[in-house]
Design an enzyme around this catalytic site. Sequence first.
Site, short mmCIF file in Angstrom:
data_model
loop_
_atom_site.label_atom_id
_atom_site.label_comp_id
_atom_site.label_asym_id
_atom_site.label_seq_id
_atom_site.Cartn_x
_atom_site.Cartn_y
_atom_site.Cartn_z
N ASP A 141 0.93 -1.32 -0.09
CA ASP A 141 0.00 0.05 -0.02
C ASP A 141 0.92 1.21 0.08
OD1 ASP A 141 -2.54 1.52 0.13
OD2 ASP A 141 -1.85 1.94 2.19
N SER A 142 0.48 2.47 -0.25
CA SER A 142 0.92 3.72 -0.12
C SER A 142 1.38 4.16 1.06
CB SER A 142 0.16 4.67 -0.86
OG SER A 142 -1.13 4.86 -0.22
N CYS A 163 -10.90 3.61 -1.42
CA CYS A 163 -9.29 3.81 -1.08
C CYS A 163 -9.51 3.20 0.29
CB CYS A 163 -9.19 5.16 -0.99
SG CYS A 163 -7.58 5.84 0.11
N TYR A 187 -0.26 8.35 -2.74
CA TYR A 187 -0.12 8.24 -3.96
C TYR A 187 -1.17 9.05 -4.95
CZ TYR A 187 3.26 4.29 -3.53
OH TYR A 187 4.56 3.39 -3.39
N GLY A 188 -2.25 9.45 -4.38
CA GLY A 188 -3.41 9.57 -5.30
C GLY A 188 -3.04 10.88 -6.08
N CYS A 204 -4.37 -1.34 -2.24
CA CYS A 204 -4.28 0.14 -2.66
C CYS A 204 -5.10 0.37 -3.90
CB CYS A 204 -2.98 0.81 -2.66
SG CYS A 204 -2.45 2.38 -3.17
N ASN A 205 -6.20 1.28 -3.88
CA ASN A 205 -7.03 1.44 -5.03
C ASN A 205 -5.99 2.17 -6.07
OD1 ASN A 205 -10.18 0.89 -4.74
ND2 ASN A 205 -9.17 1.30 -2.63
N HIS A 246 -7.85 3.49 2.80
CA HIS A 246 -7.78 4.32 3.90
C HIS A 246 -9.04 4.46 4.60
CE1 HIS A 246 -3.52 5.17 2.30
NE2 HIS A 246 -3.28 5.66 3.57
N GLU A 302 -3.39 8.90 7.31
CA GLU A 302 -1.84 8.97 7.50
C GLU A 302 -1.19 9.83 8.65
OE1 GLU A 302 0.67 6.98 5.95
OE2 GLU A 302 -0.97 5.82 4.63
#
Lengths: 274, 274
Positions: free
Chosen positions: B10-11, B183, B42-43, B73-74, B185, B152
Amino acid sequence: MDNRPIGFLDSGVGGLTVARELMRQLPHEEIIYIGDSARAPYGPRPAEQIREYTWELVNFLLTKDVKMIVVACNTATAVAWEEIKDSLSIPVLGVILPGSSAAIKSTTKGHIGIIGTPMTIASNIYEQKIKALAPQMEVLSLSCPKFAPLVESNEMNSSVAKKVVYESLAPLVGKVDTLVLGCTHYPLLRPIIQNVMGPQVKLIDSGAECIRDVSVLLNYFQLNRSREVSTVKHRFYTTANPGSFKAIADQWFDQKIEVEHVDLSQLDNQIEME
Amino acid sequence: MDNRPIGFLDSGVGGLTVARELMRQLPHEEIIYIGDSARAPYGPRPAEQIREYTWELVNFLLTKDVKMIVVACNTATAVAWEEIKDSLSIPVLGVILPGSSAAIKSTTKGHIGIIGTPMTIASNIYEQKIKALAPQMEVLSLSCPKFAPLVESNEMNSSVAKKVVYESLAPLVGKVDTLVLGCTHYPLLRPIIQNVMGPQVKLIDSGAECIRDVSVLLNYFQLNRSREVSTVKHRFYTTANPGSFKAIADQWFDQKIEVEHVDLSQLDNQIEME
């Protein structure tokens, strides 16, 4: 997206219980079904012969350009699933692993019963798969050689059927909390089986479990049929008399279907000529 | 049977929501997790950079001898899933197809909302996948650039988080009956999101849906970990400060975990030396 049909094979009509689950869970997908009723049941046959017959059914389905094959027969899955899966470039699903996984998830006391044809039970494959995943499980296996012939002869609601099921299942009654219907013919006997085992016993339909996996693999391999294609035309083939096959299928599906006879010995010539 | 671990990438910490689902659904499987928190989110990054970073995470997991990779991670799934899946010999799962399928099954009125990072929403991938499977669906997509950074920075329960979620989701309120948390998250913000959308809106956790598929693919590819191996030791790596990662993970998992720092630039040297 892949608009080709999904191939189903079975020794006879039992796989129709799996096909019906596909129609229910994935109504936009198309089915090509081949039932080898002329040589059913597979259960009492030697493994090498079952393997040979199963490959003939697979080769028939391949001539119909299927995108996936469901081995909708526990006996054929026990004998040939891994070999077929490893040989073909399209996904091939059997019914035994989905049924085993579902039984482990379902059981509360860890007492699982398996019923199947003589070959499936002799192969011990359900017990192997269940114990590999969950060694603490207790597995009781029982061969029911009379069940599939009852269904193939459209006798699943007769008093004979009730007597046979009652007598056959006696060794399992009160001993398991979950029972795997380890033959795709058995869901056609489900009401009688449930009645004999008692309402508290969970019956696992390995074919229905298998269709959940079909759905995931269609996603994973990106093989879903587009829902923009509005017409769905299933095709059913049998190696025996289409009339008897159709009588059982119409009753099971609650709708009329068309059934064609197919001669698998002609197929060899056809494949050679191509 | 295959006792090797399953790799998660994942990011940052978002993929922990997917890892937690694996622990819940498949408690005997082992996890190797890498979160690229040093470069999260990353988005907002360009696709080519996301692709490069994602491959670095994949290569790290391959050095750990994983049997399967979950792109948890999408954004990374949208940009690189198909390419990674086609390049590796082990199964690689993304979160977008499972989430899309689940949304189609869940919706009653055919009005589906998607929330995700700017890159996921700009890629339009959820709408494409949903419409390919079910063209009649109405899909409303909304980029929520502030959500992943909130998580995050471990602010998912703050009053700032409530305000941001409330303001961001306003365009969707009352317009959809199903909302895809596009996402990984976002499940960490789930209570706030559910509160803003209303109790009648079904929230689809694409990561949780993905783990159902993991279970099927472990069966299909015969990669299940034996339950005879009684010890399970998960390992977590982050490219940033292990302390901040651990604070969020401990809270999310409701148990203490060990987190190591990893420098991905060292990995290139290591791979070259091998």
